[in-house]
Enzyme design. Structure first.
Site, PDB file in Angstrom:
ATOM      1  CG  ASP A 116      -2.161   0.893   1.012  1.00  0.00           C
ATOM      2  OD1 ASP A 116      -2.178   1.671   0.037  1.00  0.00           O
ATOM      3  OD2 ASP A 116      -3.086   0.822   1.839  1.00  0.00           O
ATOM      4  CG  ASP A 159      -5.853   5.426  -2.746  1.00  0.00           C
ATOM      5  OD1 ASP A 159      -4.702   5.185  -2.318  1.00  0.00           O
ATOM      6  OD2 ASP A 159      -6.869   4.945  -2.218  1.00  0.00           O
ATOM      7  CB  CYS A 205     -11.824 -20.735  19.838  1.00  0.00           C
ATOM      8  SG  CYS A 205     -10.666 -21.058  18.512  1.00  0.00           S
ATOM      9  CB  CYS A 265      -7.606 -22.210  17.121  1.00  0.00           C
ATOM     10  SG  CYS A 265      -6.947 -20.913  18.174  1.00  0.00           S
ATOM     11  CB  CYS A 307      -8.154 -21.174  22.059  1.00  0.00           C
ATOM     12  SG  CYS A 307      -8.345 -19.554  21.326  1.00  0.00           S
TER      13      CYS A 307
HETATM   14  N1  GUN Z   1      -6.338   1.196   3.421  1.00  0.00           N
HETATM   15  C1  GUN Z   1      -7.585   1.320   3.928  1.00  0.00           C
HETATM   16  N2  GUN Z   1      -8.320   2.141   3.144  1.00  0.00           N
HETATM   17  C2  GUN Z   1      -7.533   2.535   2.130  1.00  0.00           C
HETATM   18  C3  GUN Z   1      -7.751   3.377   0.983  1.00  0.00           C
HETATM   19  O1  GUN Z   1      -8.821   3.937   0.755  1.00  0.00           O
HETATM   20  N3  GUN Z   1      -6.692   3.526   0.125  1.00  0.00           N
HETATM   21  C4  GUN Z   1      -5.488   2.912   0.346  1.00  0.00           C
HETATM   22  N4  GUN Z   1      -4.503   3.092  -0.529  1.00  0.00           N
HETATM   23  N5  GUN Z   1      -5.279   2.118   1.411  1.00  0.00           N
HETATM   24  C5  GUN Z   1      -6.284   1.941   2.280  1.00  0.00           C
HETATM   25 ZN    ZN Z   2      -8.760 -19.894  19.122  1.00  0.00          ZN
END
Ligand code: GUN
Ligand code: ZN
Length: 636
Positions: free
Chosen positions: A91, A126, A276, A278, A281
C-alpha cells in the site's frame, strides 16, 4: 507487461473462487493478505506461511520508508527481508495520510519506492475520501486519484497495479470512479475509503459502496476491500463479489487484547470461557491468553473463515452461510436485507448466481425468501410456463410426492417459496430441492395468495375444472388416478419450457420414447425412435441435450437464445470436444446464467457443440482467461 491470469473455478451468488496467477505466483481467491510491519512482527511471515497457509502478504511502503530497517529493505528487497517467497502487495501510504493527518508524500515518489523495495502489487497514492467529505472535496479527490492511477500505469509494467476506487459517500461518484478505474488498465480493483463505515458498523452503506463498484467495473479482475479484516464481514462481502481482504486487525486487536470470532469481537478480560479450540486457545483459559496467543487465535479464525467460505461456494451454500453469519449483529442483518431488497442489487446478483447448485436450498429464516434465486424462479415460471389444456386441475396446499400429474389430472402446489408450482416441474432445481420447515406459514410463503389468484385467473380456461384442495387424498376420482401412469411426457415438455423458454417443447415430436428410472420412478432419458434426444439429470431435473436434442433446440429457439458464439479459430477445437475459452467467445445470449446448458455455434450460427456454461454474458466478454463453456459434445 507482467502476465496476469484470473480464472473462475467455482462460484455461488456473486462470489467466485478463482486462480489468480501473475509472474511466478499463484493465489487462490477469496483470500486475505495479512498486513506485516517491518518493525514489529507479532507473527512472522514464515509463520503466516507455515502455520496458516497464507499465500500473499501486504505491507506499507510509507511505513517501510520511515522504518529503522528502511536501508536494509531498500538494499536487499522485501522478499529477502521478510523471508517471503510469495507475492508482496504494497500500500502506498494513503491510509497513513488519513489516520496520521499530516503526512506528505509525492505520488511518483511512492511508485518508485514501491518498485525499489521489490513490490509485486503496487498501489498509487489515492486520496482517501471520508464519509464526511462534501461533494466538492469528494470530486476533487476522485479526479486526483484517477490522474494518479493513469500516471502510475505509465511507469508500472513489471508489477501489477492497483486501481483504488474512491468517491466517498456519493453513490454517483462511486459509479464514476468505478467506470474510470475500470478503464485505467489497473490489474486489481480496490474499494477504498470504507474503513470508517466498518468502524461505525454502517454496513448497509458498505453494501451500497461495494455493489455500486461491482455493478460498474468489469468482472474479470480481482476486487479488494481495502482495510476489511474482520471475519464477521467476510462471507457477506464475498457474496457481494469481493475477492480479497487485508488484515492488520488481527494484530491491532491483539494489542488491545480483543479476541475475534465470526460472531464479533470480545475483550479477553471480560471472557470466562474460550469458545474456540484452535491451537492457540486449546487447553487455555482467557486469563492465560497473552497478546501473541490472541494474535495467533485471531489469525486462526480469519483463515478458518476464508476456508469455510470457499467450501460453501464449492457446495453452493453461500447464502445459507451468510444467513447464519449476519445474525451476529443487527447491523449485519440489516445490511443483508438491504442487499436483497434493493432491486438493482438483486437483479445484478441474479445474473451471476448459478441456475443449479450442488446442494439443496435451505430456508433459514424470512430473508431466505428474498434470495435472487426465488425471484428468478418465480419470473421464469410466470414468463415461460404454460399449463397443459383440458385436464382436471387440483391445487394442493403443499408439496406432496404422490401428487403427480396424469393424462387426466394436473396437480399444482399452491403454497411454496415460489408461489404456485405445477407438479410437472417439481423435480427441477430449485423447486424440488428446497427445504422449508414443515410448519410453513404465510410468513414463510409470502405472496402465496397473490400467486394463486394470478394462476387461477390466467389459466382457469385451460382446465376442464379447477379445484382447491388441501391434500392429494382429497381429490376426487383417485381410483382412476391411481391406476393411471404418471404423465412423464408432460414433465419433459415442462422442463424444456422452463429451462429454455416457451417454444423449446416443440422439440418433442416423432416417435417419442421415455425411459423412467425403475428405482426412483423419475424420467431419465428421452428418445426419438432409437436416437437419444437428451437426459434429465437426476440431481437437479435439468435437461441435458444429446446431439439430436441440440439440433432440434437450435431450430426451435430463436436466434442467439441459449447460444454461445465462438470465433472461427476455436471451432475445430470445440468440434473435438475441447472446452471453449472465454477469449474465443464473440457473442452470447444475455439470458444465459452460470451452469446453464447451452448450444455452441459458429459465427454463421452452425451448431458445433453443446456444453455447460460457466460464465454469464458480461463475464464471457471480459474475462481473458479460463473456460467459458465446458463442452459436453463436439459435433464434427
Ligand atoms: N487502506 C484502507 N483504506 C484505504 C484506501 O482507501 N486507500 C489505500 N490506498 N489504502 C487503504
Ligand atoms: Zn482460538
Amino acid at each position: 507487461m507482467v502476465n496476469a491470469m484470473f480464472e473462475i473455478k467455482y462460484r455461488d451468488a456473486c462470489a467466485r473462487i478463482c486462480d489468480w496467477k501473475f509472474g511466478k505466483y499463484k493465489v487462490r481467491t477469496p483470500n486475505i493478505a495479512i498486513v506485516v510491519n517491518p518493525d514489529k512482527q507479532i507473527v512472522t511471515p514464515a509463520e503466516l506461511c507455515d502455520i496458516f497457509g497464507a499465500e500473499i502478504i501486504i505491507t506499507n511502503a510509507y511505513i517501510i520508508k520511515k522504518s529503522k530497517n528502511a536501508k536494509k529493505i531498500e538494499k536487499e528487497g522485501m522478499h529477502k527481508f521478510y523471508s517471503w517467497n510469495g507475492p508482496i502487495y504494497t500500500d502506498s501510504g494513503t491510509f497513513q495520510m488519513y489516520s496520521h493527518g499530516s503526512v506528505t508524500i509525492r505520488p511518483q515518489e511512492t511508485i518508485d519506492y514501491q518498485k525499489k523495495i521489490g513490490s509485486d502489487i503496487i498501489t498509487p497514492l489515492d486520496m482517501f475520501t471520508l464519509p464526511k467529505d462534501n461533494r466538492e472535496t469528494a470530486v476533487h479527490k476522485l479526479e486526483e486519484t484517477s490522474k494518479r492511477i493513469s500516471d502510475a500505469r505509465l511507469s508500472v509494467s513489471e508489477q501489477l497495479l492497483v486501481g483504488p476506487v474512491q468517491g466517498g459517500r456519493f453513490i454517483d461518484l462511486r459509479e464514476k470512479a468505478s467506470l474510470s478505474v475500470g478503464k485505467s488498465g489497473a490489474d486489481v480493483f480496490a474499494i477504498g475509503g470504507i474503513v470508517p463505515l466498518m468502524e461505525r458498523y454502517e454496513f448497509s452503506r458498505l453494501i451500497d459502496t461495494v455493489m455500486t463498484v461491482k455493478m460498474n467495473i468489469p468482472p474479470g479482475r480481482p476486487v479488494h476491500a481495502f482495510g476489511c479484516g474482520h471475519p464477521m464481514l467476510f462471507s457477506l462481502l464475498v457474496l457481494a463479489g469481493v475477492d480479497l481482504f487485508d488484515s492488520a486487525a488481527y494484530a491491532l486487536y491483539a494489542e488491545d487484547k480483543r479476541y475475534m470470532t465470526v460472531r464479533g469481537t470480545f475483550k479477553i478480560d471480560d471472557m470466562h470461557e474460550l469458545p474456540c479450540s484452535c491451537p492457540a486457545c486449546s487447553g487455555k483459559k482467557p486469563s492465560d491468553m497473552d497478546k501473541r496467543s490472541i494474535a495467533m487465535h485471531n489469525l486462526y479464525v480469519t483463515f478458518g473463515e476464508i476456508r469455510t467460505i470457499r467450501q460453501a461456494i464449492m457446495d453452493g451454500v453461500l447464502f445459507e452461510l451468510v444467513e447464519q453469519r449476519v445474525r451476529a449483529h443487527p447491523a449485519l442483518l440489516e445490511a443483508y436485507v438491504h442487499l436483497l431488497q434493493n432491486k438493482d442489487y438483486s437483479d445484478f446478483i441474479e445474473k451471476y448466481d448459478p441456475v443449479t447448485k450442488g446442494s439443496a436450498f435451505f430456508y433459514t429464516g424470512a430473508e431466505s425468501a428474498m434470495r435472487p434465486a426465488i425471484h428468478r424462479a418465480r419470473k421464469r415460471l410466470h414468463e415461460r410456463y404454460i399449463p397443459p389444456k383440458g385436464r382436471k386441475g387440483y391445487l394442493v396446499r403443499s408439496f406432496d410426492r404422490f401428487a403427480k400429474s396424469t393424462d387426466n389430472i394436473h396437480f399444482i402446489v399452491r403454497e411454496s417459496l415460489y408461489g404456485v408450482v405445477p407438479s410437472d416441474i417439481l423435480n427441477i432445481y430449485p423447486f424440488g430441492q428446497t427445504i422449508v420447515p414443515p410448519t410453513a406459514s404465510k410468513e414463510t410463503h409470502p405472496g402465496a395468495d397473490d400467486s394463486l389468484n394470478k394462476y387461477i385467473s390466467t389459466y382457469r380456461q385451460y382446465y376442464r375444472s379447477l379445484h382447491i384442495i388441501s391434500k392429494y387424498k382429497d381429490a376426487k376420482d383417485l381410483d382412476d388416478y391411481e391406476k393411471e401412469p404418471h404423465d412423464h411426457l408432460l414433465e419433459a415438455r415442462s422442463v424444456l419450457m422452463y429451462q429454455y423458454g416457451g417454444g423449446a417443447e416443440k422439440i418433442l415430436y416423432g416417435d417419442i420414447k421415455l425411459e423412467v428410472s425403475r428405482k426412483t420412478g423419475r424420467l431419465r432419458r428421452i428418445y426419438i425412435g432409437k436416437d437419444i434426444l437428451g437426459t434429465i439429470r437426476a440431481e437437479d431435473g435439468m435437461f441435458v441435450p444429446a446431439r439430436l436434442g441440440a439440433e432440434r433446440l437450435k431450430d426451435a429457439l430463436k436466434k442467439i437464445s441459449y447460444r454461445v458464439v465462438v470465433s472461427d479459430d476455436a471451432v475445430p477445437f470445440v468440434m473435438e470436444g475441447k472446452s471453449v475459452f472465454s477469449r474465443f467467445v464473440i457473442d452470447a445470449d444475455r439470458e444465459i446464467r452460470p451452469y446453464d446448458e447451452v448450444l455452441i455455434v459458429d459465427s454463421s450460427d452452425k451448431l458445433v457443440g453443446t456444453g455447460r456454461c460457466l460464465l454469464n454474458y458480461d463475464e464471457m466478454m471480459d474475462f481473458r482467461d479460463g473456460v467459458a463453456v465446458k463442452t459436453r459434445i463436439g459435433f464434427s
